[in-house]
Design a protein around this motif. Structure first.
Motif, PDB file in Angstrom:
ATOM      1  N   ASP A 150       0.809  -1.009   0.305  1.00 32.35           N
ATOM      2  CA  ASP A 150       0.061   0.061  -0.299  1.00 32.35           C
ATOM      3  C   ASP A 150       0.583   1.265  -0.315  1.00 32.35           C
ATOM      4  N   TYR A 151       0.242   2.306  -0.594  1.00 32.31           N
ATOM      5  CA  TYR A 151       0.971   3.214  -0.906  1.00 32.31           C
ATOM      6  C   TYR A 151       0.313   4.203  -1.330  1.00 32.31           C
ATOM      7  N   VAL A 152       0.409   6.194  -1.414  1.00 23.73           N
ATOM      8  CA  VAL A 152       0.319   7.082  -1.946  1.00 23.73           C
ATOM      9  C   VAL A 152       1.709   7.420  -2.888  1.00 23.73           C
ATOM     10  N   VAL A 153       0.398   7.551  -4.203  1.00 26.14           N
ATOM     11  CA  VAL A 153       1.696   8.627  -5.351  1.00 26.14           C
ATOM     12  C   VAL A 153       1.008  10.062  -6.142  1.00 26.14           C
ATOM     13  N   THR A 154       1.281  10.495  -6.094  1.00 26.30           N
ATOM     14  CA  THR A 154       1.381  12.149  -6.305  1.00 26.30           C
ATOM     15  C   THR A 154       1.594  12.294  -8.363  1.00 26.30           C
ATOM     16  N   ALA A 155       0.864  13.816  -8.727  1.00 27.97           N
ATOM     17  CA  ALA A 155       0.970  13.571 -10.194  1.00 27.97           C
ATOM     18  C   ALA A 155       0.403  14.911 -10.370  1.00 27.97           C
ATOM     19  N   THR A 156       1.415  15.774 -11.095  1.00 22.33           N
ATOM     20  CA  THR A 156       1.011  17.021 -11.036  1.00 22.33           C
ATOM     21  C   THR A 156      -0.451  16.949 -12.857  1.00 22.33           C
TER      22      THR A 156
ATOM     23  N   GLU B  11      -2.188  21.033 -10.157  1.00 23.34           N
ATOM     24  CA  GLU B  11      -2.189  20.844  -8.890  1.00 23.34           C
ATOM     25  C   GLU B  11      -1.772  20.068  -8.329  1.00 23.34           C
ATOM     26  N   LEU B  12      -1.632  19.258  -7.214  1.00 23.20           N
ATOM     27  CA  LEU B  12      -1.282  18.607  -6.813  1.00 23.20           C
ATOM     28  C   LEU B  12      -2.963  17.524  -6.734  1.00 23.20           C
TER      29      LEU B  12
ATOM     30  N   ARG C  85      -9.856  16.040  -4.706  1.00 21.05           N
ATOM     31  CA  ARG C  85      -9.242  17.228  -3.765  1.00 21.05           C
ATOM     32  C   ARG C  85     -10.061  18.474  -4.348  1.00 21.05           C
ATOM     33  N   ALA C  86     -11.850  18.914  -5.327  1.00 26.78           N
ATOM     34  CA  ALA C  86     -12.077  19.256  -4.900  1.00 26.78           C
ATOM     35  C   ALA C  86     -11.410  20.666  -5.442  1.00 26.78           C
ATOM     36  N   GLU C  87     -10.682  20.208  -6.580  1.00 28.65           N
ATOM     37  CA  GLU C  87      -9.675  21.601  -6.789  1.00 28.65           C
ATOM     38  C   GLU C  87     -11.422  22.216  -8.052  1.00 28.65           C
ATOM     39  N   ASN C  88     -11.010  23.451  -8.344  1.00 31.83           N
ATOM     40  CA  ASN C  88     -11.925  24.280  -9.274  1.00 31.83           C
ATOM     41  C   ASN C  88     -11.941  23.378 -10.896  1.00 31.83           C
ATOM     42  N   ASP C  89     -11.161  22.125 -12.005  1.00 35.72           N
ATOM     43  CA  ASP C  89     -11.382  21.510 -12.842  1.00 35.72           C
ATOM     44  C   ASP C  89     -11.771  20.180 -12.416  1.00 35.72           C
ATOM     45  N   ASP C  90     -12.415  20.024 -11.031  1.00 38.82           N
ATOM     46  CA  ASP C  90     -13.449  19.113 -11.102  1.00 38.82           C
ATOM     47  C   ASP C  90     -14.903  19.255 -11.257  1.00 38.82           C
TER      48      ASP C  90
END
Length: 844
Positions: free
Chosen positions: A247-253, A258-259, A291-296
């Motif tokens: 199990d792990y967490v991945v991030t991407a731009t 936005e992260l 994340r409730a970003e504007n582009d969602d």
């Protein structure tokens, strides 16, 4: 001044002072009536094997029913020391101890206090000495206790001293495979282990498997970065294979800078040999944290990103209010006010804390009203807050006007999240009158949310005698008799407590089957067709399927399904289609026939919010919720409701289910099915490459078995030497255990073969495998015990051995062992209805 004037002035003064004081007190205390969710405080425990950190454990403040705590398994090294690290931070630990028990918890093997441990910078380091009392390759239960004042925290894992299991090699392989998926240049070696075929969906990163292309396994064009070190968890250890989870967490731009955050889980089933490592199965799931970003939000869509298609969501009647669950969080969107609220979450605002991100809970949306308020249930392990470290069911109300969340009820449980989840799949509902309904242990409870008073509404629910609508508003149950002889069904509307009855026609029995939305489905069988077969199983072939309108006051029949020569064994409802699992009588038994369907084409058109998908080059397939109109939302409209402070706890303790003959199909450490039907559990475990565990934690079935088993020697006792083949077969099974019983005489007295086995083999678990495939049944022959099988409507044999070429069958009619090919044997048993019985010795 007269007395009247004086009295008036005094009253006016009292009123003025009272108003000022009341206003002061109200203004002073109101801010304190709401609060943020309390931070996570409980320590985590990490275990080690050959210097590899494994199996991070989370603390329970209650003493759990340890029989159901089987999430991970921890190997013990040859030095019999188990290194542990307690990440306790500021949480004071006064004493560390542990106990070892048999898996059914009946036998205490060790109970010791750890006197020697070090503590530095919020970390306790210790070695647990495991006494020389364990049998190799046998599983035991380890419970670690941390004492804090008068409180005790409990941590649970299975332990095993593995022999020839190559656990370290399996972990190393999984970690190496994981790392190479992120190395485009070094990933070519992974192709050796892949088995790409058409069963895989190579258009999504949400689920990647051993059958996917190498391009999918290596993340295609996603370009993510691993944020957290993979947490290693071991789920199964045996000589045939090991199951490892990472199990792990991945991030991407994101496209707009936005992260993005993703929870990722990798599942490995690995077999080690002297020649090479075999990857028997591989699956990777990926779920984006919303994340409730504007582009969602764009056009009339709410973008959920990369995730499973199994999304929990509910809207009001007009679709202007939408609530949905994403990665353990509840969000509600008000389209009228352009307002988005993160109603419930265990995660904090900064970073990803493993305690907050622990995924052993789920959320069910009960109801959404026109104001934007919602009722919902959070069930499972509570990561933080006033119930931190407890497992239970929390009932909550979200008030969109006041922007608050209030706990209305909490039902604690001593069962694990996985077992609790399987039990709660039955029914949870809250009506407008403030009554909450929940089914636990075969009993339907009603709880008054205002007073927390509970009462039993109906008890005695078991498989086959009840059905629940998808929204849980309706429950139908047999009001008399049992699932095989019911003549009256009660349909109860939990919204208004009103009910109506469906009565069987003369000469028939009826059985509740399912609901399609609010329409009730039940089956009817002629009483002359319902019978107990030679093996002791009840056959209930339904020749009519009725669909009843629950809204109509007359409760008229909307459809009567009947086709000559066909019977219905069961039904399944998926979306707006009823799948009828049919059967035909071949002269000996009822055997499966082709499936039929009934469709409700008006259902889809009634949806105001629906699931859709979109595809981009970087993220591939993403899911989205389609809204009624184009939406825009700005960051200043993102709300996080406050929690209302409770004046007193609202706990209700319900009687938890007693141990029964239940079967749990586990895959990758998760319960994928809980049922009292062993054959169904085995079929699901087989499909999900898992195992089946009984209610006493004994393994009922594994995918692993020897490549061959020489035929067993069968002896028939004198009492049944001239009896029927069924009596001889049962006698032969009992003789294997040194028992000489007159089976024929017992059958003449009305006992079924299955009941005779259960009554006689007191130290064994008797398993009805009816409906299973022959290949799955051979697991029990692999254990060195014969399997009873019907070879016709009235004749039986014993399966006593197998090899690559076929199976060995003892024929009681001739007293000889006969060899049959797998195909021929399967055809014979298919024609007889696939009726099998087996038994297993219970662990001491």
């Amino acid at each position: 001044m007269n007395k009247g004037m004086i009295r008036a002035l005094v009253l006016a003064g009292v009123f003025l002072v009272s108003t000022v004081v009341f206003s002061f007190l109200t203004n002073k205390t109101n801010p304190d009536m709401t609060t943020e969710l309390e931070e996570a405080t409980l320590p985590t425990v990490q275990l080690y094997y050959k210097e590899q950190k494994i199996n991070e454990l989370y603390g329970y403040v209650d003493e759990m029913n340890a029989v159901y705590m089987r999430d991970s398994i921890t190997p013990i090294d040859t030095d019999r020391l188990l290194p542990i690290r307690v990440q306790n931070g500021s949480y004071a630990v006064d004493e560390l101890s542990y106990e070892i028990r048999s898996m059914d918890t009946k036998r205490l093997i060790a109970d010791a206090k750890v006197d020697s441990y070090s503590q530095k910078n919020g970390v306790i380091t210790a070695d647990l000495p495991i006494q020389n009392l364990l049998d190799s390759n046998a599983e035991y239960l380890l419970i670690i206790h941390l004492l804090h004042g008068d409180d005790t925290l409990n941590y649970y894992t299975r332990i095993i001293e593995p022999q020839d299991c190559y656990v370290k090699e399996s972990i190393d392989f999984a970690k190496d495979f994981h790392e190479k998926t992120f190395q485009k240049d070094g990933s070519g070696s992974l192709a050796t282990y892949m088995e790409p075929d058409s069963s895989a969906d190579n258009t999504t990163l949400a689920n990647v498997s051993i059958h996917s292309t190498l391009r999918q396994v290596t993340w295609d064009k996603f370009n993510g970065t691993v944020l957290t070190d993979p947490s290693v968890s071991i789920k199964e250890i045996n000589n045939s294979y090991n199951v490892i989870l990472l199990d792990y967490v991945v991030t991407a731009t994101g496209d707009n800078g936005e992260l993005e955050y993703y929870n990722v889980e990798e599942y490995y089933r690995v077999r080690y040999t002297n020649d090479r490592m075999y990857l028997l199965n591989f699956e990777r799931t990926m779920d984006e944290i919303f994340r409730a970003e504007n582009d969602d939000f764009y056009e009339n869509y709410l973008q959920l990103g990369i995730c499973s298609s199994d999304v929990e969501y509910k809207s009001n009647e007009t679709g202007s209010i939408l609530c949905f669950v994403k990665e353990g969080e509840l969000w509600c969107y008000n389209a009228t006010e352009k307002k988005l609220s993160q109603v419930f979450s265990f995660r904090g605002y900064e970073g990803i804390d493993s305690r907050e991100n622990h995924k052993e809970h789920d959320i069910r949306i009960i109801k959404v009203d026109e104001t934007g308020s919602a009722d919902f249930v959070v069930y499972g392990y509570m990561n933080r807050g006033n119930h931190e470290g407890q497992v239970g069911v929390g009932v909550y109300h979200y008030d969109s006007v006041a922007n608050t969340v209030e706990e209305e009820l909490f039902i604690p449980s001593t069962h694990s999240y996985e077992v609790l989840k399987s039990e709660l799949g039955q029914l949870m509902y809250e009506n407008e009158s403030g009554m909450f309904y929940i089914m636990m242990g075969g009993t339907l409870y009603e709880i008054n949310l205002a007073t927390t008073k509970e009462k039993e509404v109906v008890s005695g629910f078991e498989t086959g005698n009840y059905a629940v609508s998808e929204d849980n508003q309706f429950v139908a149950y047999i009001a008399d008799g049992n699932s095989d002889s019911g003549s009256k069904i009660t349909v109860l509307n939990l919204e208004n407590s009103k009910s109506f009855e469906v009565a069987a026609a003369a000469g028939t029995y009826i059985r509740p089957l399912a609901f399609m939305e609010d329409d009730f489905i039940y089956g009817e069988a002629d009483d002359s067709d319902v019978y107990t077969d030679s093996a002791g199983n009840v056959q209930f072939p339904m020749n009519h399927i009725y669909i009843v309108d629950t809204d109509d006051e007359e409760h008229g029949v909307l459809k009567d399904y009947h086709k000559d020569g066909y019977y219905v064994a069961s039904v399944e409802v998926v979306d707006y289609t009823i799948y009828l699992n049919r059967e035909q009588y071949n002269g000996m038994a009822y055997v499966p026939a082709e499936q039929d369907t009934i469709m409700n084409r008006e259902g889809d058109s009634a949806e105001v919010v629906s699931i859709h998908s979109t595809v981009t080059e970087r993220k591939q397939t993403q899911l989205q919720l389609q809204l009624l109109q184009e939406e825009e939302i700005s960051s200043d409209r993102l709300l996080t409701p406050k929690r209302i402070v409770l004046e007193s706890p609202r706990n209700v303790n319900l009687k938890e289910p007693e141990e029964t003959d239940y079967y749990y199909a586990y895959s990758a450490g998760r319960v994928v099915l809980a049922t009292d039907n062993a054959a169904k559990a085995i079929a699901v475990a087989n499909d999900n490459v898992g195992v089946v565990v009984g209610s006493r934690q004994q393994y009922i079935w594994k995918r692993a078995r020897k490549s061959s088993q020489p035929p067993l020697t069968i002896t028939i006792g004198d009492a049944d030497a001239s009896g029927t083949t069924i009596a001889k077969a049962i006698n032969g099974m009992l003789s294997m255990q040194g028992l000489n019983v007159g089976v024929g005489e017992l059958m003449t007295s009305g006992n079924t073969p299955k009941q005779i086995l259960k009554d006689t083999l007191q130290d064994s678990v008797v398993i009805d495998l009816t409906g299973s495939d022959l290949d799955a049944v051979l697991y029990y022959v692999n254990l060195g015990t014969p399997v009873f099988a019907m070879s016709s409507g009235s004749e039986a044999v014993l399966i006593t051995g197998y090899d690559n070429a076929g199976v060995y069958v003892y024929n009681p009619a001739t007293g000889a062992i006969e060899k049959m090919s797998m195909t021929d044997a399967q055809n014979v048993f298919d024609a007889a209805g696939n009726v099998y019985f087996a038994y297993m010795k219970m662990a001491e």
